[in-house]
Structure formats: C-alpha cells, structure tokens
Design a protein around this motif. Structure first.
Motif, PDB file in Angstrom:
ATOM      1  N   MET A  45      34.803  34.797  72.100  1.00 14.67           N
ATOM      2  CA  MET A  45      33.807  35.347  73.285  1.00 14.67           C
ATOM      3  C   MET A  45      32.240  35.020  73.197  1.00 14.67           C
ATOM      4  N   VAL A  46      32.173  33.746  73.908  1.00 19.08           N
ATOM      5  CA  VAL A  46      31.185  33.012  73.651  1.00 19.08           C
ATOM      6  C   VAL A  46      29.531  33.100  74.524  1.00 19.08           C
ATOM      7  N   ASP A  47      28.662  33.602  73.948  1.00 24.95           N
ATOM      8  CA  ASP A  47      27.847  33.591  74.487  1.00 24.95           C
ATOM      9  C   ASP A  47      27.057  32.167  75.089  1.00 24.95           C
ATOM     10  N   VAL A  48      26.193  32.548  76.042  1.00 24.16           N
ATOM     11  CA  VAL A  48      25.010  31.518  76.467  1.00 24.16           C
ATOM     12  C   VAL A  48      23.949  30.957  75.533  1.00 24.16           C
ATOM     13  N   THR A  49      24.031  31.599  75.207  1.00 23.48           N
ATOM     14  CA  THR A  49      22.449  30.847  73.962  1.00 23.48           C
ATOM     15  C   THR A  49      23.242  30.450  72.815  1.00 23.48           C
ATOM     16  N   GLN A  50      23.898  31.535  72.137  1.00 23.20           N
ATOM     17  CA  GLN A  50      23.517  30.216  70.240  1.00 23.20           C
ATOM     18  C   GLN A  50      24.640  31.074  69.747  1.00 23.20           C
ATOM     19  N   SER A  51      25.230  32.747  69.792  1.00 25.06           N
ATOM     20  CA  SER A  51      26.351  33.564  69.159  1.00 25.06           C
ATOM     21  C   SER A  51      27.215  33.728  69.744  1.00 25.06           C
ATOM     22  N   ALA A  52      28.289  34.007  69.538  1.00 26.03           N
ATOM     23  CA  ALA A  52      29.567  33.916  69.610  1.00 26.03           C
ATOM     24  C   ALA A  52      30.830  34.585  68.697  1.00 26.03           C
ATOM     25  N   ARG A  53      31.030  35.823  69.269  1.00 24.28           N
ATOM     26  CA  ARG A  53      31.787  36.848  68.701  1.00 24.28           C
ATOM     27  C   ARG A  53      33.606  36.654  68.667  1.00 24.28           C
ATOM     28  N   CYS A  54      34.009  36.686  68.123  1.00 24.65           N
ATOM     29  CA  CYS A  54      35.213  36.420  67.966  1.00 24.65           C
ATOM     30  C   CYS A  54      36.329  37.473  67.216  1.00 24.65           C
ATOM     31  N   PHE A  55      37.544  37.228  68.024  1.00 17.60           N
ATOM     32  CA  PHE A  55      38.647  38.683  67.726  1.00 17.60           C
ATOM     33  C   PHE A  55      39.569  38.641  67.535  1.00 17.60           C
ATOM     34  N   LYS A  56      40.371  39.299  66.413  1.00 19.93           N
ATOM     35  CA  LYS A  56      41.930  39.200  66.005  1.00 19.93           C
ATOM     36  C   LYS A  56      42.882  39.879  67.037  1.00 19.93           C
ATOM     37  N   VAL A  57      43.442  39.020  67.993  1.00 22.81           N
ATOM     38  CA  VAL A  57      44.406  39.818  68.802  1.00 22.81           C
ATOM     39  C   VAL A  57      46.041  39.271  68.543  1.00 22.81           C
ATOM     40  N   ALA A  58      46.726  40.862  68.297  1.00 21.00           N
ATOM     41  CA  ALA A  58      47.931  40.881  67.619  1.00 21.00           C
ATOM     42  C   ALA A  58      48.790  41.850  68.415  1.00 21.00           C
ATOM     43  N   PHE A  59      50.135  41.441  69.026  1.00 26.32           N
ATOM     44  CA  PHE A  59      50.969  41.727  69.419  1.00 26.32           C
ATOM     45  C   PHE A  59      51.939  42.328  69.088  1.00 26.32           C
ATOM     46  N   LYS A  60      52.290  43.532  68.451  1.00 20.34           N
ATOM     47  CA  LYS A  60      53.751  44.534  68.443  1.00 20.34           C
ATOM     48  C   LYS A  60      54.573  44.767  69.306  1.00 20.34           C
ATOM     49  N   PRO A  61      55.227  45.369  68.888  1.00 21.61           N
ATOM     50  CA  PRO A  61      57.021  45.762  69.895  1.00 21.61           C
ATOM     51  C   PRO A  61      56.086  47.002  69.693  1.00 21.61           C
ATOM     52  N   SER A  62      55.992  48.097  71.105  1.00 13.49           N
ATOM     53  CA  SER A  62      55.873  49.225  70.784  1.00 13.49           C
ATOM     54  C   SER A  62      56.946  50.107  71.159  1.00 13.49           C
ATOM     55  N   GLY A  63      58.433  50.242  71.407  1.00 12.89           N
ATOM     56  CA  GLY A  63      59.598  50.709  71.473  1.00 12.89           C
ATOM     57  C   GLY A  63      60.017  50.391  72.826  1.00 12.89           C
ATOM     58  N   GLY A  64      61.083  50.044  72.969  1.00  4.96           N
ATOM     59  CA  GLY A  64      61.924  49.728  73.982  1.00  4.96           C
ATOM     60  C   GLY A  64      61.253  47.803  74.252  1.00  4.96           C
ATOM     61  N   ALA A  65      61.636  47.305  75.687  1.00  4.22           N
ATOM     62  CA  ALA A  65      61.105  46.580  76.312  1.00  4.22           C
ATOM     63  C   ALA A  65      59.192  46.487  76.276  1.00  4.22           C
ATOM     64  N   SER A  66      58.757  47.260  75.880  1.00  2.00           N
ATOM     65  CA  SER A  66      57.541  47.218  75.829  1.00  2.00           C
ATOM     66  C   SER A  66      56.510  46.225  74.791  1.00  2.00           C
ATOM     67  N   THR A  67      55.593  45.439  74.871  1.00  4.08           N
ATOM     68  CA  THR A  67      54.292  45.199  73.517  1.00  4.08           C
ATOM     69  C   THR A  67      53.329  45.372  74.165  1.00  4.08           C
ATOM     70  N   LYS A  68      52.625  46.016  73.030  1.00  4.88           N
ATOM     71  CA  LYS A  68      50.869  46.987  72.371  1.00  4.88           C
ATOM     72  C   LYS A  68      50.369  45.531  72.129  1.00  4.88           C
ATOM     73  N   ALA A  69      49.184  45.055  72.061  1.00  6.39           N
ATOM     74  CA  ALA A  69      48.503  44.568  72.374  1.00  6.39           C
ATOM     75  C   ALA A  69      47.042  44.884  71.246  1.00  6.39           C
ATOM     76  N   VAL A  70      46.948  44.533  69.530  1.00  5.83           N
ATOM     77  CA  VAL A  70      46.108  44.581  69.410  1.00  5.83           C
ATOM     78  C   VAL A  70      44.724  43.883  68.735  1.00  5.83           C
ATOM     79  N   CYS A  71      43.614  44.474  69.594  1.00  4.43           N
ATOM     80  CA  CYS A  71      42.726  43.664  69.463  1.00  4.43           C
ATOM     81  C   CYS A  71      41.661  44.169  67.998  1.00  4.43           C
ATOM     82  N   GLU A  72      41.280  43.391  67.234  1.00  2.14           N
ATOM     83  CA  GLU A  72      40.305  43.384  66.324  1.00  2.14           C
ATOM     84  C   GLU A  72      38.828  42.649  66.087  1.00  2.14           C
TER      85      GLU A  72
END
Length: 602
Positions: free
Chosen positions: A1-28
C-alpha cells in the motif's frame, strides 16, 4: 500500500488451507518506510521488487524539488532490549530481546531527469546477490542503466528519438527498431516513451512510445562483469534448456565468432550428464543448436548437419515406435532393439545385401497395419530422398573438401539410423508396395537395396575410394536427385540480418525488408542444389504444397510452412501432426497465412 505523499506500508499475505476446498488469506503487517531524504515534499512515483523471487527488497522512485530519487530498500531485523523493571515484575519473564521488522534504505541514486518508468531483470543467475542492472527510462528521452551494487551509471542512451529517419540514431548501443506504420524517408514526429519491458533473461529491452513504435535494444548481459562471453552464453542457454524458457533473447546478443565455440561447449557439458538426463534433453538441445548455427551463414554446413539430424531423430523415433513384439513371454528385447543389434554386430554375415538382414520368416514382429503404412508414405519418402541426396553429394564434397552435407555422410551414427530405416521400409514394402519411396529414374533398379548397399560400404570403410565415388556418380545419372531444401534459413531479428546489415534496422510490421536475404548461394556453399524457383514444402508432413498454395501456417523463425487443416487418415499420422500443433519443429510459433501468401522456405 503506497501513500500519494512519501510513506508506504507493507503487508505480508499468506494463503493457507482451512479445511476442504476453502482457503484462508492471512494478512500481517510487514513494516513501513518513508521515501525521500528529509523532505516533506517528496512523493512516491513507482515501487517494484528488485527481484521476482525476493520480496524483501524494493526499488522506490520518488520525486522532490525538481529531482528524482531512486532508493533501494531492504528488510532488516531490529533487536530491542527490555527494561529490567518489567522483567522483575513478571511471573513469566519474556525473552530479553524483541525482534522487529523495519525497512532500511541501503542505497540511493539521484538524477535531474523525470523518470517515467523502470524495469528490472526477472532473473538473477548469481545466488545471494541482487541483479546487476535495471533500466531507467526518462521522459527527456534518455535511458540509463544503473548498477545496483554501487548505484552508478554504467550505460546510457542519449537523445532517444523515435523518428523513422535512419540518420537520427546515434547510440553506442546496438539497436533494432520495429515500425508498425509505413516507413517514411523523413519524419519530424518525435514520440515520448510510454513504457518499457525487459526480456526474461534481461538481454533485450523493449520500449514503446506514443507513436505506436516498438524499439528493441541489445543490452549487456548481467553476467558479463564476472564471466567470459562464451561461459556466460553457455550458462544462460543451459538455463533455458532446463527451465523451458524461450532462448530467443539470447540469440541477438551473441557474436558470430563465438557461436561455434558455444555449441561445442553445450554438447561437451551435455555428454557429462547421466544417460536418462541426456535422453530427456536431447531433442531440445538439437533444436537449440540448430537455431544457433543458422545465425551465421559461414556455419551453414553445420546447420545442415543438425537440420538433417533433428528431422531424422523425429522420423526414426516415430517409425520404430510402431514396432510391437508378438510374443511377450520370451522377449528380452523388442523388435526395434533387435534390429539395431543385428545391424551393428552382424555386418560381415549379410554384407551389403538388405534381404539377408531380415529374412521373410523373421519379419512377423516388424509388420504393421497396411492402411497405416499408406499414410506414412510421405515420411518414408523423406527418408529415401535424404539418403539419395546425401550419397549424391559425396563425390563433389570429396573433391572440394567441404560441402553442405559433408558433416552428414561422415557421421556413422546418422548412417546407421538411415540403414535401420531402410530395412524397415524394405520389410514394409513387401506387404504394402504403395508405401515405398518413389523416384524418377531412367532404368528399373531396386533403389532401396542400392541405397542400403552404399550406406553399408560407407559405414564399413569410411575412407572413400574411387570405386565408391563412381557408384555415387552412377546413382546420380540413373535417378533424378530431388532438390529438397536442407536448411530453412532463420528469419526475423535473430537471424544473419544482424551480421549482414548495419544497425539500427528498420522493419515494417508484417513486411520483410528488401535488403534482407537470409542465405545466398555464395554464403552457404558452391555446390548447393537449389530449387529454381523455390518451392514450399510442408515441414511437418514432408510434402510439396504446390503452386496454388492452400491456407497454411508459417513459422515466425524459419519460414517453414504446414497445412492449416490436416488430412490424417490414421492414428499414427494424427499423432505425428498433433506433435507440431502449437509450434514448428524449430521451436518457432505458427502464423496463419492466407492462401497463396506463403514464402518459400528453401
């Protein structure tokens, strides 16, 4: 995520199986940073990863006070201690040191140019280090190549102009230009750079401008600073061979003088691999070697050798795959292996007589469906035509010492493969005479037996004597030698055009330049039997397409042609045609052509 000024925030996204055919996205949370240096007026323009497989390194472009700043941010772990006051008042003391993530600006580079876009190499061949280069494109029509190690310029292109006037290009870099519109002798329209992109291996830079023109630049390799040019080329070509990446962007950067050395080194490294690895990569290495040798007209005899070997390998594998053992209980080897062993170990027993190799009572395992044999006749005809062409070239090649097919009739492996195919053709002809190759001749003669006899003499005694030359000359007088094209010359940018013409090249989309001649008679050999006028040959089905050419597909690299709609009447020929549905045997892509618009491949 980039601000229009001068700062930027970063996130770590991971996809993990949550049982069956579904997948859960984890954002840190993955930390944040501010671009620029002590300036509240800086704002971020672009953010890119320095490498595709390294998410912990970012290239950030920011603008401030009329200048552009390029910064390299990397993730660092920061250790923070815990005050003793908190440690004493806790029942379970925590770790004495906390580790946090922060982005640190490792290097930066300033310029007064207003950068519009950047592009990074997609692959780094040096583990543990960032790629050596990236390209900065400025709106003032100046391109700069910057080294990430020291953030210094080591290449540039000044006064970038998309004018179609050839005299407008003054660059130390070698450039290839493509124009989509009609090329005009002069033009005052100057475009601005919109976007740029690097090829997968970082050797070719593609630049698009506002006038719809595409310019290709040949860049120095990312390994030229540490490795010699031959070792560098071999490393990248082997990477393409193993990974499946298209090797096209390496070919324009090769010098004509190192092509032969590169090919020899490739085959030397290939011979050191285990047997199963060699079998897996053999066909792809043949295709790659053929593409390399077609770049240099002086090496056309080696291009002809690998062209014959490539087609022979495909035909040899396809025809012998039709053989099936009748009795599976007592078979240590299949019919194909038995035939190879007989031809290699019992030469003195049967001599030059093809009928003694497989007597009639031993041909049961070599029979296939007669209808299938009829559909294979064009491929069988290629075998007969090529053997006749090879033997007809022996007298002249022996006299001159060098010819287009000299390397072919000196290779015992190729000769033995042709001998095996001739035995199969002879056996199949007993049950289905329509599958035999057809030749124009002035007297009745068993041509298949004669060809096998001459090939066997050449295998037993590689030293060519006068009697053998007389037999080959008699063969030419008794049979009309077909003028089949041995080499389909390379076309397009990765072709002899790079070495025959001055750069930059101006090419109109869909139109071959008038000054481009892929191969001339003099550039290949003095004893080449060329078709006059050239005829189009189907490179897949090995048939002539005739004067009234139907709708067909044409290769974008070698101009080889094949029918758009197949006429397969058996499963065998259908599987052969399906093998080349998506690409040409040389590795190029197919382009659909209208009827009558094919260019002769010979």
């Amino acid at each position: 995520m980039v601000d229009v000024t001068q700062s930027a925030r970063c996130f770590k996204v991971a996809f993990k199986p949550s049982g069956g055919a579904s997948t859960k996205a984890v954002c840190e949370n993955f930390g944040s940073f501010k671009a620029g240096v002590n300036s509240n007026e800086a704002f971020i323009v672009d953010v890119q990863f320095s490498q595709r497989n390294d998410p912990k390194s970012l290239i950030v472009i920011s603008k401030s006070n009329g200048e552009t700043l390029l910064q390299l941010f990397e993730v660092r772990e920061k250790s923070s201690g815990v005050n003793m006051f908190f440690l004493k008042n806790m029942s379970v003391p925590p770790e004495p040191i906390f580790r946090t993530i922060e982005w640190v600006c490792e290097k930066q580079w300033r310029t007064t140019d207003q950068i519009s876009c950047i592009c990074m190499p997609l692959k780094s061949f040096i583990s543990g280090q960032a790629s050596f280069q990236f390209v900065v494109v400025a709106s003032e029509k100046r391109m700069i190549t910057v080294n990430l190690e020291n953030m210094k310029e080591f290449g540039y292109y000044q006064d970038f102009s998309m004018s179609v006037d050839r005299t407008g290009f003054q660059s130390p870099q070698k450039k290839v230009k493509l124009e989509y519109d009609e090329v005009k002798p002069k033009s005052d329209v100057v475009g601005t750079i919109n976007s740029c992109c690097l090829s997968p291996l970082g050797n070719i830079l593609a630049v698009f401008d506002s006038n719809g023109a595409l310019s290709l630049f040949r860049l120095p390799s990312i390994l030229e600073q540490t490795l010699p040019s031959i070792q560098n080329a071999v490393l990248m070509l082997e990477y393409c061979l193993v990974s499946g990446i298209n090797s096209w962007d390496i070919l324009p950067g090769l010098k004509a003088g190192i092509v032969d050395a590169v090919c020899e080194k490739l085959w030397e490294n290939y011979s050191l691999q285990p047997q199963h690895v060699q079998q897996f990569h053999y066909s792809r290495l043949l295709t790659l070697t053929l593409c390399l040798y077609r770049l240099v007209p002086a090496l056309s005899h080696k291009a002809a050798y690998y062209s014959v070997l490539q087609t022979l390998y495909y035909v040899y594998s396809a025809l012998k795959s039709f053989l099936r053992p009748i009795d599976l209980t007592n078979q240590e080897r299949g019919p194909a292996e038995n035939l190879t062993a007989i031809l290699q170990t019992k030469v003195n027993e049967y001599g030059n007589d093809i009928d003694k190799v497989l007597p009639i009572d031993q041909t049961r395992s070599f029979t296939i469906d007669p209808n299938t044999l009829s559909t294979l006749q064009p491929i069988i005809q290629w075998v007969g035509n090529t053997v006749l062409r090879i033997l007809a070239s022996v007298p002249e090649g022996k006299q001159r010492g060098k010819g287009l097919l000299t390397e072919v009739w000196k290779d015992l492996k190729i000769l033995n493969m042709f001998r095996e195919l001739l035995v199969l053709i002879r056996t199949w002809g007993v049950f289905r005479p329509m599958c035999l190759p057809v030749f124009c001749r002035n007297e009745s003669q068993d041509i298949v037996a004669k060809l096998f006899q001459l090939l066997t003499r050449l295998v037993v005694n590689p030293e060519i004597d006068e009697a053998f030359i007389d037999d080959c000359c008699q063969l030419q007088s008794q049979h009309l030698v077909p003028g089949i094209p041995i080499i389909n010359p390379a076309i397009g940018i990765a072709s002899p055009l790079l070495y025959q013409s001055s750069l930059p090249l101006e090419i109109c989309f869909g139109d071959s330049p008038s000054y481009y001649q892929p191969f001339s008679k003099e550039s290949i050999s003095e004893n080449v039997n060329w078709l006059e006028p050239p005829q189009c040959v189907d490179v897949v089905r090995q048939i002539y397409l005739g004067k009234s050419q139907p709708a067909a597909k044409q290769c974008s690299r070698c101009s080889g042609s094949t029918l758009l709609n197949g006429w397969a009447r058996s499963a065998a020929i259908r599987s052969w045609e399906m093998r080349w549905t998506s690409h040409c045997p040389c590795g190029g892509m197919w382009l659909v052509q209208k009827p009558g618009c094919l260019v002769a491949s010979g």
